[in-house]
Design a protein around this motif. Structure first.
Motif, PDB file in Angstrom:
ATOM      1  N   VAL A  30       0.917  -1.156  -0.056  1.00 60.07           N
ATOM      2  CA  VAL A  30       0.030  -0.100   0.049  1.00 60.07           C
ATOM      3  C   VAL A  30       0.910   1.115   0.027  1.00 60.07           C
ATOM      4  O   VAL A  30       1.581   1.453   0.945  1.00 60.07           O
ATOM      5  N   SER A  36      -3.124   0.836  -5.435  1.00 61.21           N
ATOM      6  CA  SER A  36      -2.802   0.050  -4.472  1.00 61.21           C
ATOM      7  C   SER A  36      -4.214   0.011  -3.443  1.00 61.21           C
ATOM      8  O   SER A  36      -4.729  -0.945  -2.847  1.00 61.21           O
ATOM      9  N   SER A  40      -6.207  -3.280  -2.648  1.00 58.36           N
ATOM     10  CA  SER A  40      -6.426  -3.776  -1.343  1.00 58.36           C
ATOM     11  C   SER A  40      -7.893  -3.672  -0.602  1.00 58.36           C
ATOM     12  O   SER A  40      -8.295  -4.641  -0.055  1.00 58.36           O
ATOM     13  N   THR A  50      -6.324 -10.333   4.565  1.00 58.84           N
ATOM     14  CA  THR A  50      -5.687  -9.359   3.794  1.00 58.84           C
ATOM     15  C   THR A  50      -4.491  -8.646   4.421  1.00 58.84           C
ATOM     16  O   THR A  50      -4.893  -7.875   5.430  1.00 58.84           O
ATOM     17  N   CYS A  52      -1.955  -5.646   4.522  1.00 57.06           N
ATOM     18  CA  CYS A  52      -1.508  -4.253   3.883  1.00 57.06           C
ATOM     19  C   CYS A  52      -0.167  -3.972   4.197  1.00 57.06           C
ATOM     20  O   CYS A  52       0.177  -3.927   5.644  1.00 57.06           O
ATOM     21  N   ILE A  71      -5.151   2.656   5.111  1.00 49.81           N
ATOM     22  CA  ILE A  71      -5.235   1.187   6.100  1.00 49.81           C
ATOM     23  C   ILE A  71      -6.058   1.333   7.390  1.00 49.81           C
ATOM     24  O   ILE A  71      -6.875   0.565   7.583  1.00 49.81           O
ATOM     25  N   ASP A  83      -2.181  -4.960   9.046  1.00 50.33           N
ATOM     26  CA  ASP A  83      -1.124  -4.254   8.601  1.00 50.33           C
ATOM     27  C   ASP A  83       0.398  -4.613   8.991  1.00 50.33           C
ATOM     28  O   ASP A  83       0.401  -4.960  10.247  1.00 50.33           O
TER      29      ASP A  83
END
Length: 262
Positions: A30, A36, A40, A50, A52, A71, A83
């Protein structure tokens, strides 16, 4: 474009591919850019894990803040989103100290820009490996199949490309539909690989709207002789980039050995 149906189609395609590949989910780099952010978001909406990843290398504060805003938004909406921040600045600086340089600073600058992208690719695949994830690409159709505006084995090194059949204008339309942060939707596109304020348009010599038009014209069989003024200039820019970057878009050439020589 029917944004709702297109988004559902991509989300379904992502989920089916991951399940068939027997992997847990996706990892996405990201950057604070529109591509991006859209990728995402689509991955997050599959319901699969997922991850990031922020990977700053002397990154502009504006890019960092946009990435972090996005995010935070995803994590607030989707429990399957996590993340991690991998600061590659010191790694990049160490690399610069151990490789030889030349007096041709333009070549050095471009090679180092591509090195940034390749360090990020390596990091994404490390994280994908330890978590059982697929690396989701963030390239759109104009970049991936029009002008080849990406780094081979850098941001071009991915497991699957969910938005590579979308024109840049379609990326913006889908991002708006999925409520990507407005700060990202309105930001000037930049690859952020040179550590300065140059935009994609500065590097390419034309806007994405112009390049999208030129791609459609070339696909329709037009040539530069069909246009004049700015349109002819843009068409020439597109045609040149499309030609010189074919090595990125075509399969790696293999030297086939004649049977009689084996």
């Amino acid at each position: 474009m029917n944004t709702e149906k297109v988004s559902k189609h991509i989300i379904g395609w992502l989920k089916e591919y991951a399940e068939n590949a027997n992997v847990n989910g996706f990892v996405v780099g990201v950057s604070g850019g529109i591509d991006s952010a859209l990728t995402s978001t689509l991955c997050a909406k599959t319901g699969l894990p997922t991850l990031c990843v922020e990977m700053p290398i002397h990154q502009a504060e504006s890019q960092v803040s946009r990435a972090q805003e996005h995010i935070r938004q995803l994590k607030a909406k989707f429990k399957n989103v996590s993340d991690v921040r991998v600061d590659l600045t010191n790694t990049f600086e160490t690399f610069k100290k151990v490789v030889p340089i030349t007096n041709d600073t333009s070549k050095v600058d471009l090679s180092l820009a591509n090195t940034r992208a390749r360090l990020r690719m390596t990091s994404l695949y490390y994280l994908a490996g330890i978590h059982g994830l697929l690396v989701a690409g963030t390239g759109n159709k104009v970049e991936d199949f029009g002008v080849g505006f990406y780094t081979k084995y850098g941001d071009g090194g991915v497991d699957l490309s969910p938005i590579a059949d979308l024109m840049k204008s379609e990326v913006y339309a889908l991002a708006a539909f999925l409520e990507v942060p407005n700060s990202i939707q309105t930001a000037q596109p930049t690859d952020g690989l040179f550590g300065d304020s140059r935009t994609d348009e500065d590097q390419l010599g034309a806007s994405y709207d112009e390049l999208e038009w030129a791609m459609q014209m070339q696909d329709a069989g037009k040539t530069e002789d069909n246009f004049n003024g700015r349109q002819q200039e843009v068409f020439k820019i597109y045609a040149r980039l499309n030609r010189i970057n074919q090595h990125k878009m075509l399969p790696i050439p293999v030297c086939e050995i004649p049977k009689e020589l084996k």
